[in-house]
Design a protein around this motif. Structure first.
Motif, PDB file in Angstrom:
ATOM      1  N   SER A 196      40.183  40.354  45.309  1.00 25.79           N
ATOM      2  CA  SER A 196      40.010  39.167  44.309  1.00 25.79           C
ATOM      3  C   SER A 196      40.077  39.680  42.933  1.00 25.79           C
ATOM      4  N   ILE A 197      40.877  40.595  42.454  1.00 23.90           N
ATOM      5  CA  ILE A 197      40.964  40.816  41.257  1.00 23.90           C
ATOM      6  C   ILE A 197      42.241  40.893  40.554  1.00 23.90           C
ATOM      7  N   THR A 198      42.306  41.132  39.377  1.00 25.97           N
ATOM      8  CA  THR A 198      43.766  40.905  38.413  1.00 25.97           C
ATOM      9  C   THR A 198      44.740  42.646  39.011  1.00 25.97           C
ATOM     10  N   ASP A 199      45.843  42.284  38.877  1.00 28.71           N
ATOM     11  CA  ASP A 199      47.005  43.451  39.038  1.00 28.71           C
ATOM     12  C   ASP A 199      46.404  44.684  37.802  1.00 28.71           C
ATOM     13  N   ASN A 200      46.101  44.056  36.772  1.00 29.01           N
ATOM     14  CA  ASN A 200      45.853  45.127  35.709  1.00 29.01           C
ATOM     15  C   ASN A 200      44.389  45.697  35.871  1.00 29.01           C
ATOM     16  N   ALA A 201      43.392  45.093  36.481  1.00 33.62           N
ATOM     17  CA  ALA A 201      42.412  45.514  36.752  1.00 33.62           C
ATOM     18  C   ALA A 201      42.335  46.413  37.787  1.00 33.62           C
ATOM     19  N   ALA A 233      44.785  44.127  45.059  1.00 38.35           N
ATOM     20  CA  ALA A 233      44.137  42.893  44.055  1.00 38.35           C
ATOM     21  C   ALA A 233      43.864  41.766  44.865  1.00 38.35           C
ATOM     22  N   ARG A 234      44.687  41.225  46.017  1.00 38.58           N
ATOM     23  CA  ARG A 234      44.472  40.229  46.796  1.00 38.58           C
ATOM     24  C   ARG A 234      43.115  40.539  47.708  1.00 38.58           C
ATOM     25  N   HIS A 275      45.272  48.294  38.285  1.00 41.14           N
ATOM     26  CA  HIS A 275      45.874  49.525  37.718  1.00 41.14           C
ATOM     27  C   HIS A 275      45.054  50.352  36.768  1.00 41.14           C
ATOM     28  N   ASN A 322      49.449  47.940  45.156  1.00 46.44           N
ATOM     29  CA  ASN A 322      48.687  47.522  44.076  1.00 46.44           C
ATOM     30  C   ASN A 322      48.415  45.959  44.426  1.00 46.44           C
ATOM     31  N   ALA A 323      49.418  45.219  44.715  1.00 46.42           N
ATOM     32  CA  ALA A 323      49.502  43.708  44.858  1.00 46.42           C
ATOM     33  C   ALA A 323      48.281  43.522  46.154  1.00 46.42           C
TER      34      ALA A 323
END
Length: 213
Positions: free
Chosen positions: A174-179, A170-171, A181, A166-167
């Motif tokens: 370019s989105i958040t970890d919550n997004a 996200a990288r 998930h 997931n990390a």
């Protein structure tokens, strides 16, 4: 890790053996054909195997069929397919057995040694490592079951199939970890993957729709 290799190209097999041993791994045996490979797996019980798709005598799909047979006899045997080709039918059968510990990389698309070694270790640890081109060709067989996914969910699905966590997703996006998930949860819901599939749902998310006739 103790490794068995199925590769008939002497130069490539020698190079792989040198690379792996210099990285601290043990190459228990290098098999030049499917029959020898299957015997070697039974004899050495390796932590992971590396298998070419096309092996003697006909150089068609002997390697993939041998990998499927090896996992039937030794459930959960980690297999990393390393080939120049995507053999769709047997690739799908290998990837969809639900056991995890599967990888499929294309030889001419491996850009860095460390990435290859990381993929091998990921497969040995029970994860997946799929080349994006392999995913693309498998997805090309059916598109309707994915019609409810958004463009972003499709992007995440492809990256998930490559084995990224997931990390990393996200990288890369370019989105958040919550997004990440939230998107993954939506994918699982739309493809009707239950909580009972936890641990292999990332592969099942890519392959579940292929099971539809």
């Amino acid at each position: 890790m103790r490794i068995v290799i199925a590769e008939d190209n002497v130069l490539l097999a020698t190079g792989l053996e040198l690379l792996l041993t210099s990285s601290g791994h043990e190459v228990a045996e290098v098999a030049g054909d499917a029959e020898v490979f299957l015997a070697a797996v039974g004899r050495h019980r390796p932590d992971v195997t590396i298998v070419d798709v096309r092996l003697p005598p006909e150089f068609r799909d002997e390697g993939l069929r041998a990998a499927i047979e090896a996992r039937r006899v030794h459930p959960g045997l980690p297999v990393l397919v390393l080939s120049q080709y995507v053999e769709r039918t047997y690739a799908f059968e290998l990837l969809s057995d639900g056991g995890g510990s599967i990888g499929y990389l294309l030889k001419d698309r491996i850009a860095r040694v460390d990435e290859f070694l990381q993929a091998l270790e990921r497969v040995a640890a029970g994860g997946t490592a799929l080349d994006s081109e392999v995913v693309t060709q498998l997805l090309a067989r059916r598109t309707e079951p994915l019609s409810t996914l958004t463009r972003r969910e499709r992007e995440i699905l492809a990256l998930m199939a490559e084995g990224h966590d997931n990390a990393t997703l996200a990288r890369k996006l370019s989105i958040t970890d919550n997004a990440v998930h939230k998107h993954i949860g939506n994918i699982f819901t739309k493809l009707e993957l239950t909580v009972a599939d936890t641990g292999h749902r990332r592969v099942r998310a890519v392959l579940a729709y292929l099971e539809a006739s």
